[in-house]
Write an enzyme that holds these catalytic residues in place. Structure first.
Site, PDB file in Angstrom:
ATOM      1  N   GLY A  18       0.826  -1.199   0.000  1.00  0.00           N
ATOM      2  CA  GLY A  18       0.000   0.000   0.000  1.00  0.00           C
ATOM      3  C   GLY A  18       0.864   1.254   0.000  1.00  0.00           C
ATOM      4  O   GLY A  18       2.090   1.183   0.144  1.00  0.00           O
ATOM      5  N   TYR A 143     -15.353   2.389   9.588  1.00  0.00           N
ATOM      6  CA  TYR A 143     -13.885   2.370   9.566  1.00  0.00           C
ATOM      7  C   TYR A 143     -13.332   2.977  10.856  1.00  0.00           C
ATOM      8  O   TYR A 143     -12.395   2.434  11.465  1.00  0.00           O
ATOM      9  CB  TYR A 143     -13.392   3.159   8.353  1.00  0.00           C
ATOM     10  CG  TYR A 143     -11.891   3.251   8.224  1.00  0.00           C
ATOM     11  CD1 TYR A 143     -11.161   2.201   7.706  1.00  0.00           C
ATOM     12  CD2 TYR A 143     -11.217   4.408   8.610  1.00  0.00           C
ATOM     13  CE1 TYR A 143      -9.776   2.287   7.574  1.00  0.00           C
ATOM     14  CE2 TYR A 143      -9.836   4.507   8.485  1.00  0.00           C
ATOM     15  CZ  TYR A 143      -9.119   3.442   7.960  1.00  0.00           C
ATOM     16  OH  TYR A 143      -7.756   3.535   7.846  1.00  0.00           O
ATOM     17  N   LYS A 147     -10.797   1.332  13.799  1.00  0.00           N
ATOM     18  CA  LYS A 147      -9.501   1.919  14.136  1.00  0.00           C
ATOM     19  C   LYS A 147      -9.430   2.334  15.606  1.00  0.00           C
ATOM     20  O   LYS A 147      -8.380   2.211  16.247  1.00  0.00           O
ATOM     21  CB  LYS A 147      -9.216   3.112  13.214  1.00  0.00           C
ATOM     22  CG  LYS A 147      -8.865   2.695  11.792  1.00  0.00           C
ATOM     23  CD  LYS A 147      -7.631   1.809  11.779  1.00  0.00           C
ATOM     24  CE  LYS A 147      -7.210   1.368  10.409  1.00  0.00           C
ATOM     25  NZ  LYS A 147      -6.018   0.500  10.434  1.00  0.00           N
ATOM     26  N   HIS A 186      -9.626   8.226  -2.415  1.00  0.00           N
ATOM     27  CA  HIS A 186      -9.747   9.414  -1.580  1.00  0.00           C
ATOM     28  C   HIS A 186      -9.746  10.677  -2.441  1.00  0.00           C
ATOM     29  O   HIS A 186      -9.492  10.630  -3.640  1.00  0.00           O
ATOM     30  CB  HIS A 186      -8.594   9.460  -0.568  1.00  0.00           C
ATOM     31  CG  HIS A 186      -8.712   8.450   0.514  1.00  0.00           C
ATOM     32  ND1 HIS A 186      -7.984   7.283   0.546  1.00  0.00           N
ATOM     33  CD2 HIS A 186      -9.494   8.409   1.629  1.00  0.00           C
ATOM     34  CE1 HIS A 186      -8.287   6.580   1.620  1.00  0.00           C
ATOM     35  NE2 HIS A 186      -9.205   7.236   2.288  1.00  0.00           N
ATOM     36  N   ARG A 194      -9.196  12.893 -12.162  1.00  0.00           N
ATOM     37  CA  ARG A 194     -10.301  13.558 -12.855  1.00  0.00           C
ATOM     38  C   ARG A 194      -9.805  14.769 -13.664  1.00  0.00           C
ATOM     39  O   ARG A 194     -10.188  14.960 -14.813  1.00  0.00           O
ATOM     40  CB  ARG A 194     -11.354  13.992 -11.835  1.00  0.00           C
ATOM     41  CG  ARG A 194     -12.738  14.230 -12.425  1.00  0.00           C
ATOM     42  CD  ARG A 194     -13.755  14.433 -11.328  1.00  0.00           C
ATOM     43  NE  ARG A 194     -13.786  13.303 -10.407  1.00  0.00           N
ATOM     44  CZ  ARG A 194     -14.344  13.331  -9.193  1.00  0.00           C
ATOM     45  NH1 ARG A 194     -14.876  14.462  -8.750  1.00  0.00           N
ATOM     46  NH2 ARG A 194     -14.349  12.276  -8.449  1.00  0.00           N
ATOM     47  N   ARG A 216      -9.650  20.487   4.583  1.00  0.00           N
ATOM     48  CA  ARG A 216      -8.925  19.254   4.849  1.00  0.00           C
ATOM     49  C   ARG A 216      -7.423  19.528   4.950  1.00  0.00           C
ATOM     50  O   ARG A 216      -6.899  20.448   4.325  1.00  0.00           O
ATOM     51  CB  ARG A 216      -9.169  18.222   3.736  1.00  0.00           C
ATOM     52  CG  ARG A 216     -10.600  17.703   3.663  1.00  0.00           C
ATOM     53  CD  ARG A 216     -10.923  16.802   4.833  1.00  0.00           C
ATOM     54  NE  ARG A 216     -12.281  16.290   4.745  1.00  0.00           N
ATOM     55  CZ  ARG A 216     -13.339  16.876   5.274  1.00  0.00           C
ATOM     56  NH1 ARG A 216     -13.216  18.031   5.918  1.00  0.00           N
ATOM     57  NH2 ARG A 216     -14.540  16.322   5.168  1.00  0.00           N
ATOM     58  N   ASP A 276     -20.706  16.339   1.844  1.00  0.00           N
ATOM     59  CA  ASP A 276     -19.442  17.016   2.118  1.00  0.00           C
ATOM     60  C   ASP A 276     -18.547  16.223   3.065  1.00  0.00           C
ATOM     61  O   ASP A 276     -17.338  16.368   3.064  1.00  0.00           O
ATOM     62  CB  ASP A 276     -19.708  18.383   2.759  1.00  0.00           C
ATOM     63  CG  ASP A 276     -19.935  19.474   1.723  1.00  0.00           C
ATOM     64  OD1 ASP A 276     -19.465  19.323   0.580  1.00  0.00           O
ATOM     65  OD2 ASP A 276     -20.579  20.470   2.067  1.00  0.00           O
TER      66      ASP A 276
END
Length: 322
Positions: A18, A143, A147, A186, A194, A216, A276
């Site tokens: 990953g 998720y 965690k 993500h 895109r 973010r 959002d």
């Protein structure tokens, strides 16, 4: 800033294929870790969801240090569509690995989570002690719960058994080896792909989800790798620590930056029918800074380098998009 030291012994990097695991492996090798001291397993070689397989692996390999970067991950769409898989897979991987590491004498276990563990309306920037003080963001609740369970396992095993098991919560990550799946990726890789495709096709507009107002924080994965190696070198690390930049950017501003980097000259359209997610996500990184670490890669430079890696991976047929 303190220079990371190579930890002694054999190191198992879970999830080495990953984005995060690969960055950790790169950094360990750059510090001089010998191949015989690096343990990795592909998913087809070790199913972390299978308790018996995980126990046998730890009994056979006996790693001194574990950096647990294995996880089932995805963006808002994936988390909202497949919550059962996200909670089950991540719960089982964490529980199996942490318990087997304890049973077989692993000296150090660093568990990786995500800042999505914090409440939807957490104070900004988010400190570690706001954990479990309010409701989670519904779109990634499954998720996040998995965690939280993993980091609490580490905390309680450390408290009860005296093992050096601890956790790091990275903010939103980007960089080489990211997943560019058109629906399940993500926000950063989704936008890079895109806008790149729009530039190549000569499209007049690119549509992005939501209002564009959420803010973010983004950390380059190579900065994270340095932070994780730093943490496993600390004699008394925090039970839980944020790893981020401490600064944020709006989704709209991010889109405009990526449009510039990819050469897109059309319009950016907001699809306000799409969610959002959390309004603001920015980490308080005072704790990890107090240990001597801080990020070094500026956002625009990091995105430029990531786009170059995207182009190289696309040209070579090695782009991750599953």
């Amino acid at each position: 800033m303190m220079k990371e030291q190579l930890p002694a012994g054999r190191i198992y990097v879970a999830g080495h294929r990953g984005m995060v695991g690969a960055a950790v492996v790169r950094h360990l090798r750059s510090l001089g870790l010998a191949d015989e001291n690096l343990i990795t397993r592909r998913r087809d070689e070790l199913d972390l969801i299978c308790q018996a397989d995980v126990q046998q692996f730890f009994e056979t390999q006996r790693p001194d240090v574990v950096v647990f970067a294995a996880a089932k991950v995805g963006g808002i769409h994936a988390n909202d569509t497949y919550p059962a898989e996200f909670i089950y897979d991540n719960l089982m991987m964490a529980a199996n690995a942490i318990h087997s590491a304890y049973r077989t004498g692993t000296k150090r276990f660093l568990f990786l989570g995500s800042t999505c563990i914090y409440p939807r309306m957490a104070p900004q920037p988010m400190p570690e002690d706001c954990l479990l003080t309010g409701p989670l963001e519904k779109t990634n609740e499954a998720y996040a719960l998995a965690k939280i369970s993993g980091l609490k396992l580490c905390q309680h095993y450390r408290s009860q058994y005296g093992v050096q098991f601890h956790s790091a919560m990275p903010t939103n990550l980007y960089g080489p080896g990211d997943n560019y799946h058109p629906q399940n990726s993500h926000v950063m890789p989704a936008m890079i792909r895109r806008f790149h495709e729009a530039t190549q096709s000569g499209a007049d507009e690119v549509v992005i989800w939501g209002t564009g107002t959420p803010r973010r924080e983004f950390l380059h994965v190579d900065d994270l790798a340095r932070g994780l190696i730093h943490l496993i070198g600390l004699p008394d690390p925090p039970n839980l620590v944020n790893v981020g930049t401490g600064s944020d950017i709006s989704i709209r501003e991010l889109a405009e930056m990526i449009a510039e980097i990819t050469g897109f000259g059309g319009s950016i359209v907001q699809d306000t029918s799409k969610p959002d997610g959390t309004p603001v996500k920015r980490t308080n990184i005072d704790l990890i800074r107090s240990t001597g670490w801080q990020p070094t890669i500026e956002l625009k430079t990091g995105i430029q380098n990531t786009y170059k890696d995207f182009l190289q991976a696309t040209d070579s047929g090695l782009l991750r998009a599953q």
